[in-house]
Design an enzyme around this catalytic site. Sequence first.
Site, PDB file in Angstrom:
ATOM      1  N   TYR A 184      57.330  -4.409  15.765  1.00  0.00           N
ATOM      2  CA  TYR A 184      58.014  -3.873  14.570  1.00  0.00           C
ATOM      3  C   TYR A 184      58.606  -5.011  13.745  1.00  0.00           C
ATOM      4  O   TYR A 184      58.331  -5.150  12.553  1.00  0.00           O
ATOM      5  CB  TYR A 184      59.105  -2.868  14.967  1.00  0.00           C
TER       6      TYR A 184
ATOM      7  N   SER B 190      62.938  -5.339   6.592  1.00  0.00           N
ATOM      8  CA  SER B 190      64.012  -4.960   7.528  1.00  0.00           C
ATOM      9  C   SER B 190      64.746  -6.214   7.969  1.00  0.00           C
ATOM     10  O   SER B 190      64.160  -7.314   7.957  1.00  0.00           O
ATOM     11  CB  SER B 190      63.411  -4.278   8.757  1.00  0.00           C
TER      12      SER B 190
HETATM   13  P1  NDP Z   1      61.868   7.931   8.042  1.00  0.00           P
HETATM   14  O1  NDP Z   1      61.212   8.118   9.356  1.00  0.00           O
HETATM   15  O2  NDP Z   1      62.958   8.858   7.645  1.00  0.00           O
HETATM   16  O3  NDP Z   1      60.770   7.903   6.879  1.00  0.00           O
HETATM   17  C1  NDP Z   1      59.557   7.212   7.049  1.00  0.00           C
HETATM   18  C2  NDP Z   1      58.582   7.660   5.971  1.00  0.00           C
HETATM   19  O4  NDP Z   1      57.357   6.914   6.155  1.00  0.00           O
HETATM   20  C3  NDP Z   1      58.240   9.120   6.054  1.00  0.00           C
HETATM   21  O5  NDP Z   1      58.261   9.681   4.756  1.00  0.00           O
HETATM   22  C4  NDP Z   1      56.828   9.139   6.612  1.00  0.00           C
HETATM   23  O6  NDP Z   1      56.113  10.227   6.047  1.00  0.00           O
HETATM   24  C5  NDP Z   1      56.285   7.825   6.064  1.00  0.00           C
HETATM   25  N1  NDP Z   1      55.114   7.354   6.819  1.00  0.00           N
HETATM   26  C6  NDP Z   1      55.063   6.938   8.101  1.00  0.00           C
HETATM   27  N2  NDP Z   1      53.797   6.639   8.441  1.00  0.00           N
HETATM   28  C7  NDP Z   1      53.033   6.869   7.336  1.00  0.00           C
HETATM   29  C8  NDP Z   1      51.654   6.758   7.039  1.00  0.00           C
HETATM   30  N3  NDP Z   1      50.767   6.348   7.958  1.00  0.00           N
HETATM   31  N4  NDP Z   1      51.221   7.080   5.795  1.00  0.00           N
HETATM   32  C9  NDP Z   1      52.094   7.501   4.862  1.00  0.00           C
HETATM   33  N5  NDP Z   1      53.413   7.633   5.072  1.00  0.00           N
HETATM   34  C10 NDP Z   1      53.874   7.331   6.298  1.00  0.00           C
HETATM   35  O7  NDP Z   1      62.428   6.424   8.067  1.00  0.00           O
HETATM   36  P2  NDP Z   1      63.125   5.520   6.944  1.00  0.00           P
HETATM   37  O8  NDP Z   1      63.306   6.228   5.682  1.00  0.00           O
HETATM   38  O9  NDP Z   1      64.300   4.906   7.588  1.00  0.00           O
HETATM   39  O10 NDP Z   1      62.023   4.390   6.805  1.00  0.00           O
HETATM   40  C11 NDP Z   1      61.480   3.957   5.578  1.00  0.00           C
HETATM   41  C12 NDP Z   1      61.156   2.478   5.674  1.00  0.00           C
HETATM   42  O11 NDP Z   1      62.365   1.766   5.898  1.00  0.00           O
HETATM   43  C13 NDP Z   1      60.233   2.090   6.814  1.00  0.00           C
HETATM   44  O12 NDP Z   1      59.342   1.118   6.341  1.00  0.00           O
HETATM   45  C14 NDP Z   1      61.182   1.483   7.859  1.00  0.00           C
HETATM   46  O13 NDP Z   1      60.540   0.541   8.673  1.00  0.00           O
HETATM   47  C15 NDP Z   1      62.196   0.839   6.952  1.00  0.00           C
HETATM   48  N6  NDP Z   1      63.515   0.552   7.507  1.00  0.00           N
HETATM   49  C16 NDP Z   1      64.288   1.524   8.051  1.00  0.00           C
HETATM   50  C17 NDP Z   1      65.566   1.232   8.505  1.00  0.00           C
HETATM   51  C18 NDP Z   1      66.456   2.227   9.157  1.00  0.00           C
HETATM   52  O14 NDP Z   1      67.370   1.825   9.911  1.00  0.00           O
HETATM   53  N7  NDP Z   1      66.293   3.509   8.896  1.00  0.00           N
HETATM   54  C19 NDP Z   1      66.115  -0.126   8.361  1.00  0.00           C
HETATM   55  C20 NDP Z   1      65.201  -1.076   7.803  1.00  0.00           C
HETATM   56  C21 NDP Z   1      63.970  -0.730   7.368  1.00  0.00           C
HETATM   57  P3  NDP Z   1      55.051  11.140   6.819  1.00  0.00           P
HETATM   58  O15 NDP Z   1      55.441  11.166   8.269  1.00  0.00           O
HETATM   59  O16 NDP Z   1      55.157  12.457   6.127  1.00  0.00           O
HETATM   60  O17 NDP Z   1      53.750  10.463   6.567  1.00  0.00           O
HETATM   61  C1  8X3 Z   2      65.233  -0.980  11.238  1.00  0.00           C
HETATM   62  C2  8X3 Z   2      66.596  -1.541  11.296  1.00  0.00           C
HETATM   63  O1  8X3 Z   2      68.427  -2.381  12.804  1.00  0.00           O
HETATM   64  O2  8X3 Z   2      66.684  -1.032  13.837  1.00  0.00           O
HETATM   65  O3  8X3 Z   2      64.384  -1.761  10.498  1.00  0.00           O
HETATM   66  O4  8X3 Z   2      66.173  -3.270  13.135  1.00  0.00           O
HETATM   67  S1  8X3 Z   2      66.979  -2.069  12.848  1.00  0.00           S
END
Ligand code: NDP
Ligand code: 8X3
Length: 252
Positions: A152, A139
């Site tokens: 985070y 991120s």
């Molecule tokens: P979502 O919340 O839409 O998706 C997160 C996914 O992670 C879900 O499929 C969830 O599935 C899974 N997950 C969470 N905890 C667990 C666990 N313990 N075991 C297995 N699966 C898990 O968020 P995003 O798609 O945005 O996030 C995906 C990644 O991107 C993350 O690592 C996040 O930190 C990162 N990210 C997101 C950004 C944003 O602005 N959206 C920016 C930068 C990075 P389930 O709950 O079914 O287990």
């Molecule tokens: C999540 C993106 O902009 O909230 O990793 O830090 S931000």
Amino acid sequence: MSDVAFITGATSGFGRAAAHRFAEAGWSLVLSGRRGERLDALEAELADKVAVHAIVLDVRDDEAVQRAVDDLPEGFKRVRTLVNNAGLALAPQPAQKVALKDWHTMIDTNVTGLVNVTHALLPTLIEVGEGATIINVGSIAGQWPYPGSHVYGASKSFVKQFSYNLRCDLLGTGVRVTDLAPGIAETEFTLVRTGGDQVASDNLYRGTTALTAEDIAEQMFYISTLPAHINFNRLEVMPTRQAWSAFAIDRD
Ligand code: NDP
Ligand code: 8X3
């Protein structure tokens, strides 16, 4: 035989979009997440296009992760791309107001979960060799500090450094490693981060143009299909309408 991608966190956001993107190109898919109904629905959407093996899996459970990898059926064993995407942020309040359990959950998922899956799949990826790819979803929060990011952002710094360090040890194996570091992207991320506050989530994305899950899935696919001699060490992607801001100063 089709290439195989192993995607964690495929039930939502980036992971789900990545499943669709790799399926479009005919990859076989190992899809995992904790929510079985969502995995079933995704499998049903994709199963007429590509081979799908869906696993209800909590990445924090190292034994379950190892079992899931050991038990991959024929046709899914030779994983060529690992997308370490499962992750979450919690408690965007100042550090001093946050419950310790929320910090633990982020570390257990974003750090321990990611290393669990990596450790279980490394032998396979090394066996596949040239062109094998690990995409670790970091991120911008792993690079740039901001209020409320506390554990985070620190967990995503771990993802960055772990990715770089893996590259050192994997030199000569052909396995590539990328820290893919997105900025603001509209998924369920903020809903999770705010403990289910849909209004807060809508407000964050309102009036701007955030990245979409599909934007990031496209980057994942691109990184995986680069010529085998190219490794993106880190790819930081922000929407055009996001940038840094001034330092904060405490005044009398
Ligand atoms: P979502 O919340 O839409 O998706 C997160 C996914 O992670 C879900 O499929 C969830 O599935 C899974 N997950 C969470 N905890 C667990 C666990 N313990 N075991 C297995 N699966 C898990 O968020 P995003 O798609 O945005 O996030 C995906 C990644 O991107 C993350 O690592 C996040 O930190 C990162 N990210 C997101 C950004 C944003 O602005 N959206 C920016 C930068 C990075 P389930 O709950 O079914 O287990
Ligand atoms: C999540 C993106 O902009 O909230 O990793 O830090 S931000």
